[in-house]
Design an enzyme around this catalytic site. Structure first.
Site, PDB file in Angstrom:
ATOM      1  N   GLU A 197      -3.346   0.255   8.362  1.00  0.00           N
ATOM      2  CA  GLU A 197      -1.727   0.885   8.724  1.00  0.00           C
ATOM      3  C   GLU A 197      -1.992  -0.114  10.370  1.00  0.00           C
ATOM      4  O   GLU A 197      -4.006   0.401  10.932  1.00  0.00           O
ATOM      5  CB  GLU A 197      -1.689   2.157   8.958  1.00  0.00           C
ATOM      6  CG  GLU A 197      -1.261   2.813   8.007  1.00  0.00           C
ATOM      7  CD  GLU A 197      -1.129   4.002   8.082  1.00  0.00           C
ATOM      8  OE1 GLU A 197      -1.321   5.038   9.236  1.00  0.00           O
ATOM      9  OE2 GLU A 197      -1.518   5.269   7.061  1.00  0.00           O
TER      10      GLU A 197
ATOM     11  N   TYR B 269      -3.737   2.034  16.071  1.00  0.00           N
ATOM     12  CA  TYR B 269      -2.494   2.252  17.062  1.00  0.00           C
ATOM     13  C   TYR B 269      -3.028   1.972  18.121  1.00  0.00           C
ATOM     14  O   TYR B 269      -2.283   1.558  18.580  1.00  0.00           O
ATOM     15  CB  TYR B 269      -2.504   4.042  16.323  1.00  0.00           C
ATOM     16  CG  TYR B 269      -1.649   3.666  15.581  1.00  0.00           C
ATOM     17  CD1 TYR B 269      -0.129   3.065  14.753  1.00  0.00           C
ATOM     18  CD2 TYR B 269      -2.541   4.314  14.171  1.00  0.00           C
ATOM     19  CE1 TYR B 269      -0.191   2.853  13.751  1.00  0.00           C
ATOM     20  CE2 TYR B 269      -2.383   4.106  12.808  1.00  0.00           C
ATOM     21  CZ  TYR B 269      -0.763   3.387  12.570  1.00  0.00           C
ATOM     22  OH  TYR B 269       0.240   3.392  11.341  1.00  0.00           O
TER      23      TYR B 269
ATOM     24  N   ARG C 220       0.862  -1.261   0.195  1.00  0.00           N
ATOM     25  CA  ARG C 220      -0.517   0.216  -0.151  1.00  0.00           C
ATOM     26  C   ARG C 220       0.736   1.360  -0.147  1.00  0.00           C
ATOM     27  O   ARG C 220       1.493   1.333   0.792  1.00  0.00           O
ATOM     28  CB  ARG C 220      -0.551   0.221   1.524  1.00  0.00           C
ATOM     29  CG  ARG C 220      -1.673   1.088   1.144  1.00  0.00           C
ATOM     30  CD  ARG C 220      -2.812   1.281   2.734  1.00  0.00           C
ATOM     31  NE  ARG C 220      -3.139   2.706   2.724  1.00  0.00           N
ATOM     32  CZ  ARG C 220      -2.708   3.242   3.886  1.00  0.00           C
ATOM     33  NH1 ARG C 220      -2.281   3.055   4.886  1.00  0.00           N
ATOM     34  NH2 ARG C 220      -3.432   4.532   3.949  1.00  0.00           N
TER      35      ARG C 220
ATOM     36  N   HIS D 145      -2.316  11.084   1.118  1.00  0.00           N
ATOM     37  CA  HIS D 145      -2.308  10.901   1.948  1.00  0.00           C
ATOM     38  C   HIS D 145      -2.158  12.398   2.867  1.00  0.00           C
ATOM     39  O   HIS D 145      -0.058  12.351   3.124  1.00  0.00           O
ATOM     40  CB  HIS D 145      -1.031   9.227   2.011  1.00  0.00           C
ATOM     41  CG  HIS D 145      -0.773   8.814   3.399  1.00  0.00           C
ATOM     42  ND1 HIS D 145      -0.939   7.373   3.447  1.00  0.00           N
ATOM     43  CD2 HIS D 145      -0.601   9.469   4.588  1.00  0.00           C
ATOM     44  CE1 HIS D 145      -0.564   7.349   4.732  1.00  0.00           C
ATOM     45  NE2 HIS D 145      -0.664   8.460   5.148  1.00  0.00           N
TER      46      HIS D 145
ATOM     47  N   GLU E 280      -7.102   8.936   5.923  1.00  0.00           N
ATOM     48  CA  GLU E 280      -7.590   9.537   7.176  1.00  0.00           C
ATOM     49  C   GLU E 280      -7.520  10.769   7.976  1.00  0.00           C
ATOM     50  O   GLU E 280      -6.980  11.581   7.835  1.00  0.00           O
ATOM     51  CB  GLU E 280      -6.032   9.854   8.576  1.00  0.00           C
ATOM     52  CG  GLU E 280      -5.429   7.914   9.112  1.00  0.00           C
ATOM     53  CD  GLU E 280      -4.469   7.390   9.729  1.00  0.00           C
ATOM     54  OE1 GLU E 280      -4.003   8.912  10.163  1.00  0.00           O
ATOM     55  OE2 GLU E 280      -4.261   6.836  10.098  1.00  0.00           O
TER      56      GLU E 280
ATOM     57  N   ASN F  83      -7.234   2.007   9.739  1.00  0.00           N
ATOM     58  CA  ASN F  83      -5.963   2.419  11.125  1.00  0.00           C
ATOM     59  C   ASN F  83      -6.003   2.735  12.159  1.00  0.00           C
ATOM     60  O   ASN F  83      -6.909   3.047  12.351  1.00  0.00           O
ATOM     61  CB  ASN F  83      -5.026   3.930  10.656  1.00  0.00           C
ATOM     62  CG  ASN F  83      -4.681   3.978   8.770  1.00  0.00           C
ATOM     63  OD1 ASN F  83      -5.010   3.335   8.055  1.00  0.00           O
ATOM     64  ND2 ASN F  83      -4.239   4.943   8.002  1.00  0.00           N
TER      65      ASN F  83
END
Ligand code: IFM
Length: 472
Positions: A374, A311, A88, A132, A177, A309
């Site tokens: 991600e 985290y 990606r 991005h 995002e 994504n």
């Protein structure tokens, strides 16, 4: 196969992941490419922001970054050596359409054509993200994402890019995002372009979503006209919001955090409506979502996959440290409560089981196929005397989050892939080169790439998963 010491952990982590589970690594253009002024590329908002004193750690920038623009074939070799099936990456809008409008720059397109071809020649599926965060500076000068026209400029750029690359690339993500682009960039000033105006942030949210919908319509129409296979989606950064207590104030704080972090994106994308409670909260602080007739239908253009994504998750309280439930302006408190948990070098809590919770919730509330586009962690790596990078903390992070994906699937979540962030150390936005997310180390003096132990573990885990599932 020679197994690394942590290999013993792999089978438990991967149990239940099917043979066609997609394994990848991810990067983005500004974070790795460098060649900032080459072959017709113009400045993006990040080139500009990096020059603002105090904006980025040690005034670092992406002029050279990982020099990927010049080292692309070797980097594709590196990706191939990991055994992943998908890579990606994002396209730099200022490379492809240097003025943010008008004709394409052939040299920019050629770079990505070569990249897609190199990948395909090695059996790796290219997965493109259109945006991005590197908005052409000229579009920011014209008002940026708070301005409606930027959504139309994005759709035009998406169409140009698809026209050139759609015959080679099946997987397209519109935005990465949008929360970060809108809120960090326009509301909180921590990312480019560094504006601090909450209302502009909310306007940016809507125009990003509108741009996504317009781009999705044009790409889908072009793919259909050409008979190209297409998997189209958007990537959101999502977490979980847990109340500190069962109090009304804490539950309301969770509702607000979830509203501005998750539902303001997914409700319009999936259901074609903004959540009423979020609109009411925004109204209370004088912010307005600039919806025009027809926008929500465009935003709700069907997608094939949701990129997630992840985290960390977080705990919220509706009470501040002084015991108040509103701030000086009468705005309800939404406070993140720090937990006594292990943390990454970003000071982010490590919360793998909350990835399972998130994926199960997404399945329940939105029922889209998902891919983890991600997941990964920054740690302060050290290089051992023998040149190896023994990053056991990153390996454990990956292991536990992959296990969390498998657990979510066992509970019915339709998760189809996992991409490690990141292929290699790179420019970590406002943190510059200080934070290293790579599973491959980059020596920025020599541009030498070294597989960290986590990369070897990831490679071996993927191989084992395939062997394990094939055997089963
Ligand atoms: O490096 C970033 C990436 O660009 C977007 N998602 C989060 C990563 C880590 O902060």
């Amino acid at each position: 196969m020679t197994l690394t010491p942590v290999q013993a952990l792999a089978p438990a982590a991967v149990t239940g992941l099917p043979a066609d589970f997609r394994w990848g690594v991810a990067t983005s253009s500004y974070q790795i490419e460098g060649a900032a002024a080459e072959d017709g590329r113009t400045p993006s908002i990040w080139d500009t922001f990096c020059r603002v004193p105090g904006a980025v750690h040690q005034r670092e920038h992406g002029d050279v970054a990982c020099d990927h623009y010049h080292r692309m074939p070797e980097d594709v070799e590196l990706i191939s050596s990991l055994g992943v099936d998908t890579y990606r990456f994002s396209l730099a809008w200022p490379r492809i359409q240097p003025h943010g409008r008008g004709p394409a720059n052939q040299k920019g397109l050629d770079f990505y054509k070569r990249l897609a071809d190199e990948l395909r020649a090695k059996g790796i599926t290219p997965w493109i993200t259109l945006y991005h965060w590197d908005l052409p500076q000229e579009l920011e000068d014209a008002g940026g994402w708070p301005v409606r026209d930027t959504a139309y400029r994005f759709a035009e750029y998406a169409e140009l890019a698809y026209e050139a690359l759609g015959d080679r690339v099946e997987h397209w993500t519109t935005l990465n995002e949008p929360w970060c682009s809108a809120m960090l960039g326009y509301a909180y000033g921590l990312h480019a372009p560094g504006r601090r105006h909450f209302g502009d942030g909310i306007r940016a949210v809507h125009h990003l979503l509108l741009g996504h919908g317009l781009a999705a319509q044009r790409i889908r129409a072009a793919a259909e006209a050409k008979g190209n296979p297409l998997e189209l989606g958007i990537t959101l950064n999502l977490g979980t919001a847990t109340p500190e207590t069962g109090s009304e104030a804490d539950l309301a704080a969770v509702r607000r955090a979830d509203g501005l972090g998750t539902r303001i994106y997914l409700d319009p994308l999936v259901r074609g409506v903004y959540p009423a409670d979020v609109l009411a909260d925004l109204d209370q602080v004088g912010a307005r979502v600039p919806v025009e007739a027809g926008d929500l239908d465009i935003i709700a253009t069907p997608i094939d996959v949701l990129g997630v994504n992840f985290y960390r998750g977080a705990v919220f309280s509706g009470v501040d440290e002084r015991g108040a439930t509103t701030d000086a302006d009468g705005v309800p408190v939404t406070r993140t409560v720090e937990r006594d948990l292990p943390r990454t070098a970003m000071d982010w809590e490590i919360t793998p089981t909350e990835l399972t919770d998130l994926l199960v919730r997404l399945q329940r509330d939105y029922a889209l196929p998902t891919v983890i586009t991600e997941n990964g962690a920054a740690f302060d790596d050290t290089v051992a005397a023998d040149g190896s990078v023994p990053d056991a903390d990153r390996t454990a992070y990956l292991r536990d989050h992959i296990a969390a994906v498998a657990a979510a699937r066992a509970q019915g979540a339709d998760v189809r892939g996992y991409f490690a962030w990141s292929l290699m150390d790179n420019f970590e936005w406002a943190y510059g080169y200080d934070k290293r997310f790579g599973i491959v180390r980059v020596d920025y003096d020599t541009q030498e790439r070294t597989l960290k132990d986590s990369a070897k573990w990831y490679r071996d885990t993927i191989a084992l998963t395939r062997g394990e599932t094939n055997a089963g």
